[in-house]
Design a protein around this motif. Structure first.
Motif, short mmCIF file in Angstrom:
data_model
loop_
_atom_site.label_atom_id
_atom_site.label_comp_id
_atom_site.label_asym_id
_atom_site.label_seq_id
_atom_site.Cartn_x
_atom_site.Cartn_y
_atom_site.Cartn_z
N GLY A 244 -14.96 -2.80 1.32
CA GLY A 244 -14.36 -3.75 2.25
C GLY A 244 -13.39 -4.69 1.57
N TRP A 245 -13.76 -5.17 0.39
CA TRP A 245 -12.89 -6.10 -0.34
C TRP A 245 -11.62 -5.40 -0.82
N ALA A 246 -11.76 -4.17 -1.28
CA ALA A 246 -10.58 -3.41 -1.74
C ALA A 246 -9.61 -3.18 -0.58
N LEU A 247 -10.13 -2.85 0.59
CA LEU A 247 -9.28 -2.63 1.76
C LEU A 247 -8.56 -3.92 2.16
N TYR A 248 -9.23 -5.04 2.00
CA TYR A 248 -8.61 -6.33 2.34
C TYR A 248 -7.54 -6.73 1.32
N LYS A 249 -7.81 -6.48 0.05
CA LYS A 249 -6.92 -6.95 -1.02
C LYS A 249 -5.75 -6.03 -1.30
N LYS A 250 -5.85 -4.77 -0.91
CA LYS A 250 -4.76 -3.85 -1.22
C LYS A 250 -3.52 -4.19 -0.39
N SER A 251 -2.42 -3.60 -0.77
CA SER A 251 -1.17 -3.81 -0.04
C SER A 251 -0.67 -2.48 0.51
N PRO A 252 -0.52 -2.37 1.85
CA PRO A 252 -0.78 -3.41 2.85
C PRO A 252 -2.26 -3.58 3.10
#
Length: 308
Positions: A244-252
């Protein structure tokens, strides 16, 4: 180039590698094997035929793959209907039908993922030989690869496809190795405890690789390891929290999907301060201020030093 050019011939791979030594040739063969593009035989067909006294004119062993397609709908149409049909309409209808069928199969597989053994996932019998297992894997991999699912417009099923594909790849990896297959068969007979332990070890190894990438700020790269980790072991809060955190922090950023995984993480362990804190941050990004403040405050109560 020399190795690939000779790969369909009768020469063993060892002979080809002797003719073109080096890591590039080995890497090429590894890639071909990984994607299921190479089928191995104990003895090359031509060498076996020569040993049997066959000069090539007699009966030889070969494999025919039959692909079934449903042509009944098209056959039922009259010639005038086919002539008057809009250009591309037939292709569009076929594509829609294909997508609907794939959706049904994928959702059915995903629903039974935790309860299906390797043989059931590949659709082969317990006594299937290595060649049959490889053929089944190639067909399943082509059908359920996340990219194939997206190409048919089923974008919302990409995550389920990744979970299914990870299990299919795992099944092939285990069943195509004689030692691991024997161990797996034994685990099935004893209730599957040994296999569950092996699956957990594999999931943890994937998570450790993802963790290194997360620390380096390579969030997109970490997702490639976290998705199969979640598919292998869906009871671990830490895996869902990291995904979940990786999906939030990645771009986009993908905060909506990130929220789903973080909510799953908190449901698995509501005392995990990091998961609660991350959920609060994502909720804030989604504009849900009140829920975000509650989550962040709770995370601080669980651990005053908490951070992502």
């Amino acid at each position: 180039d020399r190795v690939i050019a000779g790969i369909d011939g009768p020469e063993p791979l060892g002979v080809l590698l002797d003719a073109a030594p080096g890591p590039t040739a080995i890497a090429a063969l590894f890639v071909l094997d990984t994607i299921g593009a190479v089928a191995f035989q104990p003895t090359p067909p031509l060498a076996r035929a020569a040993a049997d006294g066959d000069d090539g004119g007699g009966d030889s062993e070969f494999v025919i793959e039959v692909v079934r397609t449903d042509a009944s709908a098209g056959a039922a149409r009259s010639d005038s209907e086919r002539r008057n049909a809009a250009p591309g309409a037939g292709k569009a209808a076929a594509s829609d039908a294909q997508a609907a069928k794939l959706r049904e199969e994928l959702e059915s597989l995903h629903a039974t993922l935790r309860d299906s053994d390797h043989y059931a996932l590949l659709g082969v019998a317990r006594g299937a030989d290595t060649a049959a297992i490889r053929r089944a894997y190639v067909q399943a991999a082509k059908r359920f690869h996340p990219d194939a699912v997206v190409r048919l417009g089923l974008h919302e099923l990409r995550e389920r496809a990744q979970a299914v594909f990870a299990r299919i790849a795992e099944a092939h990896e285990v069943l195509s190795d004689a030692k691991r297959r024997n161990e797996y068969d034994h685990s099935l007979e004893t209730g599957g405890e040994d296999f569950d332990a092996a699956r957990l070890v594999q999931a943890e190894a994937l998570y450790r690789k993802a963790e290194i990438l997360l620390r380096a700020g390579n969030f997109a790269g970490s997702i490639e390891f976290l998705r199969p980790a979640v598919a292998l072991w869906a009871e671990e809060c830490t895996y869902f929290s990291a995904l979940g955190w990786a999906l939030y922090k990645k771009s986009p950023s993908e905060p909506k999907e990130a929220r789903e995984h973080l909510e799953r993480a908190v449901a698995l362990d509501d005392r995990d301060a990091i998961a609660v804190f991350r959920l609060g941050m994502v909720l804030r990004a989604l504009g849900e201020t009140e829920a975000a403040d509650l989550a962040l405050a709770r995370a601080k109560r669980l651990d005053p030093k908490v951070k992502s």
